[in-house]
Scaffold this motif. Structure first.
Motif, short mmCIF file in Angstrom:
data_model
loop_
_atom_site.label_atom_id
_atom_site.label_comp_id
_atom_site.label_asym_id
_atom_site.label_seq_id
_atom_site.Cartn_x
_atom_site.Cartn_y
_atom_site.Cartn_z
N PHE A 245 0.93 -1.39 -0.04
CA PHE A 245 0.15 0.15 0.02
C PHE A 245 0.90 1.41 -0.04
O PHE A 245 0.68 2.21 -0.78
CB PHE A 245 -0.93 0.15 1.21
CG PHE A 245 -1.64 1.23 1.31
CD1 PHE A 245 -2.99 1.57 0.58
CD2 PHE A 245 -1.45 2.25 2.37
CE1 PHE A 245 -3.70 2.68 0.85
CE2 PHE A 245 -2.12 3.43 2.27
CZ PHE A 245 -3.15 3.65 1.60
N GLU A 248 2.60 1.48 -3.52
CA GLU A 248 1.96 1.62 -4.66
C GLU A 248 0.70 2.67 -4.83
O GLU A 248 0.17 2.98 -5.70
CB GLU A 248 1.43 0.25 -5.20
CG GLU A 248 2.53 -0.78 -5.50
CD GLU A 248 3.15 -0.52 -6.63
OE1 GLU A 248 2.43 0.15 -7.49
OE2 GLU A 248 4.42 -0.75 -6.96
N SER A 249 0.42 3.43 -3.39
CA SER A 249 -0.57 4.19 -3.59
C SER A 249 -0.72 5.38 -4.36
O SER A 249 -1.66 5.74 -4.59
CB SER A 249 -0.96 4.64 -2.01
OG SER A 249 0.26 5.23 -1.45
N LEU A 255 -2.12 0.74 -7.57
CA LEU A 255 -3.29 1.29 -6.60
C LEU A 255 -3.75 2.80 -6.78
O LEU A 255 -4.81 2.97 -6.43
CB LEU A 255 -2.78 0.97 -5.24
CG LEU A 255 -2.27 -0.19 -4.87
CD1 LEU A 255 -1.78 -0.17 -3.15
CD2 LEU A 255 -3.30 -1.36 -5.07
N LEU A 258 -7.02 3.27 -8.57
CA LEU A 258 -8.43 2.97 -7.65
C LEU A 258 -9.04 4.25 -6.97
O LEU A 258 -8.28 5.01 -6.38
CB LEU A 258 -8.11 1.88 -6.56
CG LEU A 258 -7.57 0.38 -7.41
CD1 LEU A 258 -7.31 -0.76 -6.15
CD2 LEU A 258 -8.64 -0.02 -8.31
N ASP A 263 -10.95 0.42 -1.70
CA ASP A 263 -10.39 -0.50 -2.94
C ASP A 263 -9.04 -0.79 -2.80
O ASP A 263 -8.54 -1.65 -3.16
CB ASP A 263 -10.83 0.58 -4.05
CG ASP A 263 -12.43 0.67 -4.21
OD1 ASP A 263 -13.14 -0.14 -3.33
OD2 ASP A 263 -12.82 1.35 -4.83
N GLN A 264 -8.14 0.31 -2.43
CA GLN A 264 -6.72 0.12 -2.58
C GLN A 264 -6.43 -0.73 -1.38
O GLN A 264 -5.42 -1.41 -1.88
CB GLN A 264 -5.96 1.46 -2.16
CG GLN A 264 -6.30 2.76 -3.45
CD GLN A 264 -5.49 4.12 -2.85
OE1 GLN A 264 -5.29 4.45 -1.84
NE2 GLN A 264 -5.54 4.96 -3.82
#
Length: 444
Positions: A245, A248-249, A255, A258, A263-264
């Motif tokens: 998370f 990649e957020s 992610l 999204l 969702d993430q």
């Protein structure tokens, strides 16, 4: 073999028998997948062999789209190969434990063998049935919520088929899907994410862990194998989710695409848990950052539980090696885990499995670097995924040359069979030694 003879009297070495059986199953599967009724179009012998090998070793790497290339009958053959490969190795793992004098004490009192020579074929047959029966029950239960999602979307027949296929694929940690983008279309779907991840975590945990949990309300105690798998799964899942998370957020290709936090988190959870060793993906693996790719490679290297449907070096191996390192740093001469002594045999198994895995990944990466026109990260990721029988790829699988496909097939086969074979052979060497009255940690 007569009913009264013991497993030690087998004229053929059990690991050799397992390897030969898997090889025959792969060849038969490839032949069946080449038959006209299995296909919607053309398929080369090389692709048929690769698909069959990936299914039997429950890896999930594919060189062609399963949902479009194969007819219903071809997909059914793949499903049966997955089931045979996953449950075949899980059953062998349990029987190998019993053959080496191990114990399985569960609510159903499956087997309680006190020594190597006390394992009776009748007990082995009953245990094998229990392994298969438990798997079918879990897959059947998971079929219901999946069907509630996919029947309204695809209709009764196709919806039920999708539910059955993915239930079997997930429990056996195979990672095969009927969608060309795996589970990317369901990255934020809570039911799909929860059910699929539960299936491969249960299957990867293994039969002994499942029986230990079912027996807990009566015994109020957990075997060391259960403790290791539960603790390892919890730590790796939570830490892996948070790391993915965090990494990649902000990535708009994964992610970051999204819409909201929940969702993430669902996508991060699936991607953190599937490398051990299911191979589903809800984000584009080829688009993850280099740091995330390294995290995924570490998770693929570790793998699942000792007697489960997954591969990798296994959770127990990691714990034993960490415990040995900690004991050395503290200058302790004895090795303990959860206040229980760890035998030299167990440490030897862990070292053998880990060294073989590292060597296999290095050799596979080296070989692919010579045959494929791809970067180091891509080939290293592919080799790790293959030897861990995970099924994740950064896009290299579909572009493999003929030599590359052969290398990946060898890695899948070796990664699926070697850890358990090493554990069996090392255990056999010590089988005549005095057995501990306490539960022994299982490696392999």
């Amino acid at each position: 073999m007569e009913q009264g003879k013991h497993l030690r009297a087998w004229p053929i070495n059990p690991p050799f028998l397992l390897a030969a059986g898997f090889m025959v199953l792969i060849l038969v599967g490839a032949g069946l997948l080449k038959l006209p009724f299995s296909l919607n179009g053309a398929l080369s012998w090389g692709d048929a062999l690769f698909t069959s090998a990936s299914a039997v070793t429950v890896t999930g790497l594919v060189v062609t789209e399963i949902g479009t290339t194969f007819s219903f009958w071809g997909q059914l053959i793949i499903l049966l190969l997955i089931q045979a490969g996953g449950l075949g190795l899980m059953t062998f793992a349990v029987l190998a434990l019993l053959a080496l004098g191990g114990r399985i004490r569960g609510r159903q009192q499956l087997v309680a063998s006190g020594g190597y020579n006390e394992t009776h074929p009748r007990d082995l047959k009953r245990t094998a049935k229990e392994v298969v029966g438990l798997a079918l029950i879990v897959e059947g239960i998971a079929l219901v919520p999946l069907a509630l999602v996919w029947i309204p979307e695809y209709g009764w027949l196709q919806g039920l088929w999708w539910s059955l296929f993915h239930s079997v694929s997930a429990f056996n940690n195979a990672g095969f899907t009927l969608s060309p983008d795996s589970l990317m279309g369901y990255a934020a779907h809570p039911v799909i994410n929860a059910v699929i991840s539960s299936l491969y975590l249960i299957g990867g945990a293994g039969f002994i862990v499942i029986v230990g949990l079912l027996d807990y309300p009566r015994t109020r105690s957990l075997n060391i194998n259960v403790k290791v798998v539960l603790l390892g799964t919890g730590i790796l899942s939570i830490v892996g989710t948070l790391m993915i998370f965090q990494l990649e957020s902000d990535n708009p290709a994964t992610l970051g695409a999204l819409p909201n936090l929940s969702d993430q988190l669902w996508a991060a959870w699936l991607q953190a848990t599937t490398p051990r060793t299911a191979g589903f993906n809800s984000v584009d693996i080829g688009s993850v950052t280099q740091a995330t790719a390294l995290v995924l490679m570490f998770l693929m290297f570790i793998g699942a539980g000792a007697n489960g449907t997954g591969s990798g070096i296994k959770m127990a191996t990691l714990f034993v090696l960490l415990a040995a390192t900690w004991a050395y740093l503290r200058q302790r001469r004895t090795l303990t885990l959860f206040s229980q002594p760890v035998s030299t045999t167990t440490l030897l198994k862990a070292l053998a499995v880990a060294v073989m895995a590292v060597t296999g990944i290095f050799m596979g990466t080296l070989a692919l670097s010579m045959t494929e026109d791809a970067g180091l990260l891509a080939v290293a990721f592919e080799a790790t995924s293959a030897i861990g029988t995970v099924g994740l790829t950064r896009g290299l699988t579909a572009e493999l040359s003929g030599a590359g496909q052969a290398i990946i097939m060898v890695l899948m086969f070796v990664g699926r069979l070697c850890p358990l074979t090493v554990a069996y052979l090392v255990g056999s060497a010590f089988a005549s030694s005095k057995q501990s009255t306490r539960s022994e940690l299982e490696i392999g």
